[in-house]
Structure formats: structure tokens, C-alpha cells
Design a protein around this motif. Sequence first.
Motif, PDB file in Angstrom:
ATOM      1  N   LEU A  63       0.837  -1.203   0.000  1.00 28.74           N
ATOM      2  CA  LEU A  63       0.000   0.000   0.000  1.00 28.74           C
ATOM      3  C   LEU A  63       0.871   1.252   0.000  1.00 28.74           C
ATOM      4  O   LEU A  63       0.591   2.235  -0.705  1.00 28.74           O
ATOM      5  CB  LEU A  63      -0.924  -0.003   1.217  1.00 28.74           C
ATOM      6  N   LEU A  64       1.935   1.208   0.789  1.00 29.03           N
ATOM      7  CA  LEU A  64       2.872   2.321   0.808  1.00 29.03           C
ATOM      8  C   LEU A  64       3.540   2.490  -0.553  1.00 29.03           C
ATOM      9  O   LEU A  64       3.707   3.615  -1.043  1.00 29.03           O
ATOM     10  CB  LEU A  64       3.922   2.093   1.893  1.00 29.03           C
ATOM     11  N   SER A  65       3.909   1.364  -1.156  1.00 33.89           N
ATOM     12  CA  SER A  65       4.594   1.410  -2.433  1.00 33.89           C
ATOM     13  C   SER A  65       3.721   2.008  -3.528  1.00 33.89           C
ATOM     14  O   SER A  65       4.209   2.733  -4.402  1.00 33.89           O
ATOM     15  CB  SER A  65       5.047   0.001  -2.829  1.00 33.89           C
ATOM     16  N   ILE A  66       2.412   1.704  -3.486  1.00 31.12           N
ATOM     17  CA  ILE A  66       1.506   2.177  -4.538  1.00 31.12           C
ATOM     18  C   ILE A  66       0.984   3.575  -4.254  1.00 31.12           C
ATOM     19  O   ILE A  66       0.999   4.455  -5.126  1.00 31.12           O
ATOM     20  CB  ILE A  66       0.318   1.201  -4.696  1.00 31.12           C
ATOM     21  N   TYR A  67       0.545   3.810  -3.009  1.00 34.71           N
ATOM     22  CA  TYR A  67      -0.178   5.044  -2.712  1.00 34.71           C
ATOM     23  C   TYR A  67       0.579   5.998  -1.777  1.00 34.71           C
ATOM     24  O   TYR A  67       0.154   7.132  -1.588  1.00 34.71           O
ATOM     25  CB  TYR A  67      -1.521   4.708  -2.059  1.00 34.71           C
ATOM     26  N   GLU A  71       1.744  12.232  -3.547  1.00 34.06           N
ATOM     27  CA  GLU A  71       1.975  13.669  -3.648  1.00 34.06           C
ATOM     28  C   GLU A  71       3.053  14.019  -4.658  1.00 34.06           C
ATOM     29  O   GLU A  71       3.158  15.155  -5.121  1.00 34.06           O
ATOM     30  CB  GLU A  71       2.348  14.238  -2.282  1.00 34.06           C
ATOM     31  N   PHE A  72       3.862  13.009  -5.039  1.00 33.46           N
ATOM     32  CA  PHE A  72       4.899  13.258  -6.033  1.00 33.46           C
ATOM     33  C   PHE A  72       4.488  12.794  -7.428  1.00 33.46           C
ATOM     34  O   PHE A  72       5.302  12.868  -8.359  1.00 33.46           O
ATOM     35  CB  PHE A  72       6.192  12.524  -5.632  1.00 33.46           C
ATOM     36  N   SER A  73       3.259  12.293  -7.572  1.00 25.42           N
ATOM     37  CA  SER A  73       2.843  11.705  -8.845  1.00 25.42           C
ATOM     38  C   SER A  73       2.778  12.716  -9.985  1.00 25.42           C
ATOM     39  O   SER A  73       2.900  12.357 -11.157  1.00 25.42           O
ATOM     40  CB  SER A  73       1.478  11.026  -8.695  1.00 25.42           C
ATOM     41  N   THR A  74       2.559  13.978  -9.668  1.00 25.89           N
ATOM     42  CA  THR A  74       2.459  15.005 -10.701  1.00 25.89           C
ATOM     43  C   THR A  74       3.797  15.647 -11.035  1.00 25.89           C
ATOM     44  O   THR A  74       3.871  16.463 -11.958  1.00 25.89           O
ATOM     45  CB  THR A  74       1.474  16.101 -10.246  1.00 25.89           C
ATOM     46  N   ASP A  75       4.829  15.287 -10.324  1.00 20.00           N
ATOM     47  CA  ASP A  75       6.152  15.844 -10.585  1.00 20.00           C
ATOM     48  C   ASP A  75       6.747  15.155 -11.814  1.00 20.00           C
ATOM     49  O   ASP A  75       6.902  13.940 -11.832  1.00 20.00           O
ATOM     50  CB  ASP A  75       7.056  15.630  -9.370  1.00 20.00           C
ATOM     51  N   PRO A  76       7.085  15.884 -12.858  1.00 22.46           N
ATOM     52  CA  PRO A  76       7.611  15.254 -14.082  1.00 22.46           C
ATOM     53  C   PRO A  76       8.971  14.586 -13.880  1.00 22.46           C
ATOM     54  O   PRO A  76       9.381  13.758 -14.694  1.00 22.46           O
ATOM     55  CB  PRO A  76       7.714  16.434 -15.060  1.00 22.46           C
ATOM     56  N   ASN A  77       9.667  14.918 -12.811  1.00 23.48           N
ATOM     57  CA  ASN A  77      10.986  14.334 -12.557  1.00 23.48           C
ATOM     58  C   ASN A  77      10.928  13.065 -11.715  1.00 23.48           C
ATOM     59  O   ASN A  77      11.970  12.466 -11.436  1.00 23.48           O
ATOM     60  CB  ASN A  77      11.885  15.360 -11.858  1.00 23.48           C
ATOM     61  N   VAL A  78       9.716  12.685 -11.308  1.00 25.47           N
ATOM     62  CA  VAL A  78       9.547  11.506 -10.457  1.00 25.47           C
ATOM     63  C   VAL A  78       8.828  10.419 -11.245  1.00 25.47           C
ATOM     64  O   VAL A  78       7.785  10.667 -11.858  1.00 25.47           O
ATOM     65  CB  VAL A  78       8.743  11.843  -9.183  1.00 25.47           C
ATOM     66  N   ARG A  79       9.395   9.232 -11.209  1.00 25.80           N
ATOM     67  CA  ARG A  79       8.769   8.076 -11.855  1.00 25.80           C
ATOM     68  C   ARG A  79       8.427   7.043 -10.793  1.00 25.80           C
ATOM     69  O   ARG A  79       9.319   6.475 -10.172  1.00 25.80           O
ATOM     70  CB  ARG A  79       9.714   7.472 -12.899  1.00 25.80           C
ATOM     71  N   LEU A  80       7.152   6.842 -10.600  1.00 24.38           N
ATOM     72  CA  LEU A  80       6.703   5.916  -9.548  1.00 24.38           C
ATOM     73  C   LEU A  80       6.777   4.481 -10.028  1.00 24.38           C
ATOM     74  O   LEU A  80       6.443   4.161 -11.166  1.00 24.38           O
ATOM     75  CB  LEU A  80       5.268   6.258  -9.129  1.00 24.38           C
ATOM     76  N   ASP A  81       7.210   3.606  -9.124  1.00 23.38           N
ATOM     77  CA  ASP A  81       7.281   2.164  -9.403  1.00 23.38           C
ATOM     78  C   ASP A  81       6.550   1.435  -8.290  1.00 23.38           C
ATOM     79  O   ASP A  81       7.109   1.199  -7.218  1.00 23.38           O
ATOM     80  CB  ASP A  81       8.739   1.708  -9.475  1.00 23.38           C
ATOM     81  N   PRO A  82       5.286   1.039  -8.497  1.00 29.03           N
ATOM     82  CA  PRO A  82       4.489   0.430  -7.426  1.00 29.03           C
ATOM     83  C   PRO A  82       5.020  -0.909  -6.924  1.00 29.03           C
ATOM     84  O   PRO A  82       4.666  -1.347  -5.836  1.00 29.03           O
ATOM     85  CB  PRO A  82       3.107   0.238  -8.069  1.00 29.03           C
ATOM     86  N   ALA A  83       5.859  -1.554  -7.722  1.00 31.57           N
ATOM     87  CA  ALA A  83       6.322  -2.898  -7.347  1.00 31.57           C
ATOM     88  C   ALA A  83       7.671  -2.886  -6.639  1.00 31.57           C
ATOM     89  O   ALA A  83       8.155  -3.938  -6.231  1.00 31.57           O
ATOM     90  CB  ALA A  83       6.407  -3.788  -8.590  1.00 31.57           C
ATOM     91  N   ARG A  84       8.275  -1.722  -6.475  1.00 28.75           N
ATOM     92  CA  ARG A  84       9.647  -1.690  -5.958  1.00 28.75           C
ATOM     93  C   ARG A  84       9.725  -2.184  -4.513  1.00 28.75           C
ATOM     94  O   ARG A  84      10.511  -3.076  -4.188  1.00 28.75           O
ATOM     95  CB  ARG A  84      10.216  -0.280  -6.059  1.00 28.75           C
ATOM     96  N   LEU A  85       8.928  -1.623  -3.631  1.00 30.11           N
ATOM     97  CA  LEU A  85       8.954  -2.065  -2.232  1.00 30.11           C
ATOM     98  C   LEU A  85       8.414  -3.479  -2.083  1.00 30.11           C
ATOM     99  O   LEU A  85       8.904  -4.258  -1.259  1.00 30.11           O
ATOM    100  CB  LEU A  85       8.140  -1.105  -1.361  1.00 30.11           C
ATOM    101  N   ALA A  86       7.395  -3.815  -2.873  1.00 27.53           N
ATOM    102  CA  ALA A  86       6.825  -5.164  -2.802  1.00 27.53           C
ATOM    103  C   ALA A  86       7.858  -6.223  -3.152  1.00 27.53           C
ATOM    104  O   ALA A  86       7.882  -7.316  -2.563  1.00 27.53           O
ATOM    105  CB  ALA A  86       5.628  -5.267  -3.741  1.00 27.53           C
ATOM    106  N   ALA A  87       8.733  -5.918  -4.101  1.00 26.12           N
ATOM    107  CA  ALA A  87       9.768  -6.882  -4.486  1.00 26.12           C
ATOM    108  C   ALA A  87      10.730  -7.163  -3.343  1.00 26.12           C
ATOM    109  O   ALA A  87      11.237  -8.285  -3.200  1.00 26.12           O
ATOM    110  CB  ALA A  87      10.525  -6.364  -5.698  1.00 26.12           C
ATOM    111  N   GLN A  88      10.967  -6.170  -2.505  1.00 26.98           N
ATOM    112  CA  GLN A  88      11.877  -6.361  -1.377  1.00 26.98           C
ATOM    113  C   GLN A  88      11.282  -7.269  -0.309  1.00 26.98           C
ATOM    114  O   GLN A  88      12.003  -7.930   0.440  1.00 26.98           O
ATOM    115  CB  GLN A  88      12.245  -5.002  -0.769  1.00 26.98           C
ATOM    116  N   VAL A  89       9.956  -7.303  -0.213  1.00 26.07           N
ATOM    117  CA  VAL A  89       9.300  -8.173   0.767  1.00 26.07           C
ATOM    118  C   VAL A  89       9.575  -9.632   0.431  1.00 26.07           C
ATOM    119  O   VAL A  89       9.865 -10.451   1.313  1.00 26.07           O
ATOM    120  CB  VAL A  89       7.787  -7.903   0.802  1.00 26.07           C
ATOM    121  N   ILE A  90       9.483  -9.982  -0.845  1.00 24.92           N
ATOM    122  CA  ILE A  90       9.663 -11.377  -1.260  1.00 24.92           C
ATOM    123  C   ILE A  90      11.047 -11.894  -0.887  1.00 24.92           C
ATOM    124  O   ILE A  90      11.202 -13.028  -0.421  1.00 24.92           O
ATOM    125  CB  ILE A  90       9.437 -11.509  -2.777  1.00 24.92           C
ATOM    126  N   SER A  91      12.059 -11.065  -1.081  1.00 28.18           N
ATOM    127  CA  SER A  91      13.415 -11.498  -0.725  1.00 28.18           C
ATOM    128  C   SER A  91      13.685 -11.363   0.768  1.00 28.18           C
ATOM    129  O   SER A  91      14.347 -12.207   1.372  1.00 28.18           O
ATOM    130  CB  SER A  91      14.444 -10.679  -1.510  1.00 28.18           C
TER     131      SER A  91
END
Length: 246
Positions: A63-67, A71-91
Motif C-alpha cells: 500500500l505504501l509502495s503504490i499510494y 503527492e509526487f505523482s504530478t512531478d515530471p521528474n519523479v517516476r513511480l514504481d508500485p512494485a519496488r517495495l513489494a519486491a523487497q518483501v519477497i526477498s
Amino acid sequence: MATTVQQVYDPGIWHISYWELTIRLVAALALGGLVGLERELGGHSAGFRTHILVCVGSAAIVLLSIYGFAEFSTDPNVRLDPARLAAQVISGIGFLGAGTILRTGLTVSGLTTAASLWVVAAIGLTVGAGFYYGSAVLTVLVVVSLFVLNKLEKKFSRTKRKRDLVLRVNKDSASLSKVVTELHRHGIGINKIIVENEEADTCDRDDMLIVRLQLKLGQTKHFEEVIVSLAAIEGVLGLEAGVESL
């Protein structure tokens, strides 16, 4: 004439209501607790609360990773990756699972509990991502595997039952051969045998041997009676029986 479809960016996809967030966390608690309940009833090291914490924590992380960075979603210099934190959980969950794997004598236990912790983290991730159907089906399959299939495995694997036995015997006596004979008389096989002489640090006396046995119980139903008969053998100074395993 070719036409192009202009995709309209919707920043609302990065936002979630408090009600939906609460539903997802509660669902993770319920599904993780269902898996943990089976482990708790079986007396395993990681039980009801542990599985709940892993599942809810995994849901919170996704939930943290996605939502969490909406507040940074409209910043053109920021690229959100919803799966980044979730991938760390698996390992990362592998470290917690490794802590439940124990080696007692010649027996290794806790592998199933470690696997259940790993899969309950996956349940938390699916719930946190809003994949309710997948999380529900996954939970049902896990509970069936742990509870129902466990019963079937015990029913069809009675001949594979194992037990660890540690004997302290007099070095100069024939007690070890008498122990082996007594075990065979009761239909109990020996899978492994380790003998430690008087030079081992675990021995308390120079005239004593420590013998570690892994027994194959087979159809033996009254193992306690076998223990009593072994203790009565002359030259047996002490014995310790481990828990039964498959």
C-alpha cells in the motif's frame, strides 16, 4: 487516415480512500490469521500472531509502495514504481523464514512453517494491491495444503515416521548391541547412527559412549513401551527421545 489516441493522465489512480485502505488491511489480517491458525494448532514456532503480522505488514508495504508517494505523482521528474517495495518483501521474508528452521539432532524441522511465512507474505501483497479474488483463492489453497493434505500425508506416510534417540551407554558393556536387538524386535529400523567416544566434549565420563540414533518407527504404536525396555537394559546409563517427525 491514421488517428492517434491521446492518453489522459489520471493522478487519481495514485490515491486510495481511508475506507478502502482499512478494508485491505483487515482482509490481510483475516487471511493471514487463517493460515496462522493452522500453524498455531499444530504447535509450530511461528503461529497465529506471527502470520498475522507478516501478512498485515506485507499489505501495508505494498500500500505504501503504490499510494504512499501520491503527492509526487504530478512531478515530471519523479517516476513511480508500485512494485519496488513489494519486491523487497519477497526477498526479505526469507530471513524470517530461516529463523523457523531448526535442526535437532539428526532431524530438520520448520521447513513447512518457513514456507507458510513466505506464502502469507504473498497473500499480504495481493491483498494490499487490491487483488482480492487472487488472495482469497491463494489462502484457500494454502489452508487446504497445510491442513487437509497434512492429514492425508500422515495417513499415507506412517511407514516414514522418524524419531531421534540419544543413548548414554557403558563403553565396556554389550549394551549397544542389546539396544539394536531390542529395537529390531519391536520392528523399529535404524536410519542413522552416530557414536561419540570418550574424547568428545559432550561426554561426561571416560567410560561412557554417546550414541545418536535416527529411528524409523514404521507401524510401531507404543514407542513409549520401547523406551522403557531400552532403559532397563544393563549398561544403558541414560536416554533421551526427540519429537516424532515425517
